[in-house]
Design an enzyme around this catalytic site. Structure first.
Site, mmCIF file in Angstrom:
data_model
loop_
_atom_site.group_PDB
_atom_site.id
_atom_site.type_symbol
_atom_site.label_atom_id
_atom_site.label_comp_id
_atom_site.label_asym_id
_atom_site.label_seq_id
_atom_site.Cartn_x
_atom_site.Cartn_y
_atom_site.Cartn_z
ATOM 1 N N ALA A 136 0.834 -1.199 0.000
ATOM 2 C CA ALA A 136 0.000 0.000 0.000
ATOM 3 C C ALA A 136 0.875 1.258 0.000
ATOM 4 C CB ALA A 136 -0.923 -0.004 1.218
ATOM 5 N N TYR A 137 1.936 1.228 0.777
ATOM 6 C CA TYR A 137 2.855 2.365 0.811
ATOM 7 C C TYR A 137 3.525 2.545 -0.550
ATOM 8 C CZ TYR A 137 6.773 5.323 2.292
ATOM 9 O OH TYR A 137 7.696 6.335 2.402
ATOM 10 N N GLY A 138 4.029 1.444 -1.104
ATOM 11 C CA GLY A 138 4.696 1.514 -2.395
ATOM 12 C C GLY A 138 3.782 2.037 -3.489
ATOM 13 N N SER A 192 1.219 4.029 -3.139
ATOM 14 C CA SER A 192 0.971 5.461 -2.947
ATOM 15 C C SER A 192 2.167 6.301 -3.366
ATOM 16 C CB SER A 192 0.607 5.746 -1.483
ATOM 17 O OG SER A 192 1.731 5.610 -0.623
#
Length: 310
Positions: free
Chosen positions: A180-182, A184
């Site tokens: 999810a971080y990647g 975004s």
């Protein structure tokens, strides 16, 4: 492109000799981490700086400190919750006059699974959608300058995942905080690519960057200092971590330059496959993060999400 600066350069180093008197800047997340040092360096140049923050009390404390340290009294605070479209719209509507620099700095990293009231995955909502809405809301103010810049703080973490256009909110796949971080952070780079294409005729350019490995409150969900994921020699101070943001916001070398990705104050190479993190290499930008078709698709998706609230 290359510059005289590098890994060890600080925000003060890259801002030295720059005069932005009469110009105005907004720094999201300007009350903590590299946001503080970005705002401080911009204030030193003489720019009028607004800290766009959720916690306005913390923002006022930082603004007071920056004003006292720099002698620049034109440091302001505005409330902004990037996960709330109404808050973003209110901030943009309240802005009067031109805007010369927008630094999309605020973010969350690898947080536990959570969603906004509209059902958006929290990292995608905070790191990308909120900033997308903010930049669009401030587009007229940015265009009024004639040579405005948008600075987008991404990270090497973007190489963990492209944008999954069919499931950005993890409705069908198991939630993974790093994916999810990647996703975004890839969205951050793609935004810079498409914003430059769409708005270049308005004199607006956007570039993305990797600030480096810095221990700040951003790591509150990941173990923070001592996690051992990055070699000690690659850890930057907060002042060094803000350097690339300040370079992209202020340097004459970046005049008219957009849709690029920088690491350690220089444009980095494009990667066609995953960089081995065990080597400690924090450089490189994934090819998919610079792809114009992906950038246009993300822009359309983002507009649709904001329009429908779902």
């Amino acid at each position: 492109m290359t510059t005289p600066f590098g890994f060890a350069s600080s925000a003060a180093d890259v801002a030295a000799g720059i005069d932005l008197t009469g110009r105005r800047a907004v720094v999201t997340g300007g009350s903590s981490g590299i946001g503080v040092e970005t705002a401080r360096a911009l204030a030193v140049t003489g720019a009028e700086v607004t800290l766009a923050v959720r916690d306005t009390a913390a923002g006022e404390r930082v603004a007071k400190d920056i004003a006292a340290a720099t002698g620049n009294r034109r440091v302001h605070v505005g409330r902004l919750d990037l996960t709330d479209p109404a808050s973003v719209a209110a901030f943009a509507a309240a802005w009067q006059g031109p805007l010369h620099v927008l630094v999309n700095n605020a973010g969350v990293m690898a947080c536990p699974e959570q969603y906004t009231e509209l059902g958006w995955e929290m990292q995608f909502a905070t790191n990308h959608l909120g900033h997308f809405a903010l930049a669009n809301g401030l587009h007229r103010a940015l265009a009024a300058d004639g040579s405005a810049r948008i600075v987008v703080v991404s990270t090497t973490g973007h190489q963990s995942s492209p944008v999954d256009f069919d499931d950005v909110n993890f409705a069908f796949r198991a939630y993974d905080p790093w994916l999810a971080y990647g996703q975004s952070k890839t969205a951050n780079v793609l935004f810079a690519v498409e914003a430059t294409r769409r708005w270049r005729e308005d004199g607006i350019t956007a570039n993305a960057l990797m600030p480096g490995a810095i221990y700040t409150n951003l790591q509150r969900h990941t173990g923070g200092r001592g996690s051992g994921k990055v070699p000690a020699e690659l850890i930057k101070t907060v002042e060094q971590g803000a350097a690339t943001s300040v370079l992209l916001a202020t340097s004459p070398l970046l005049e008219g330059i957009g849709a690029r990705y920088f690491v350690d104050c220089n444009e980095t190479e494009t990667e066609t496959e995953t960089v081995d993190r065990r080597t400690g290499n924090l450089h490189g930008v994934a090819r998919y993060a610079l792809d114009p078709a992906n950038a246009q698709r993300l822009w359309s998706l983002s507009e649709n999400l904001l329009a429908t609230g779902g």
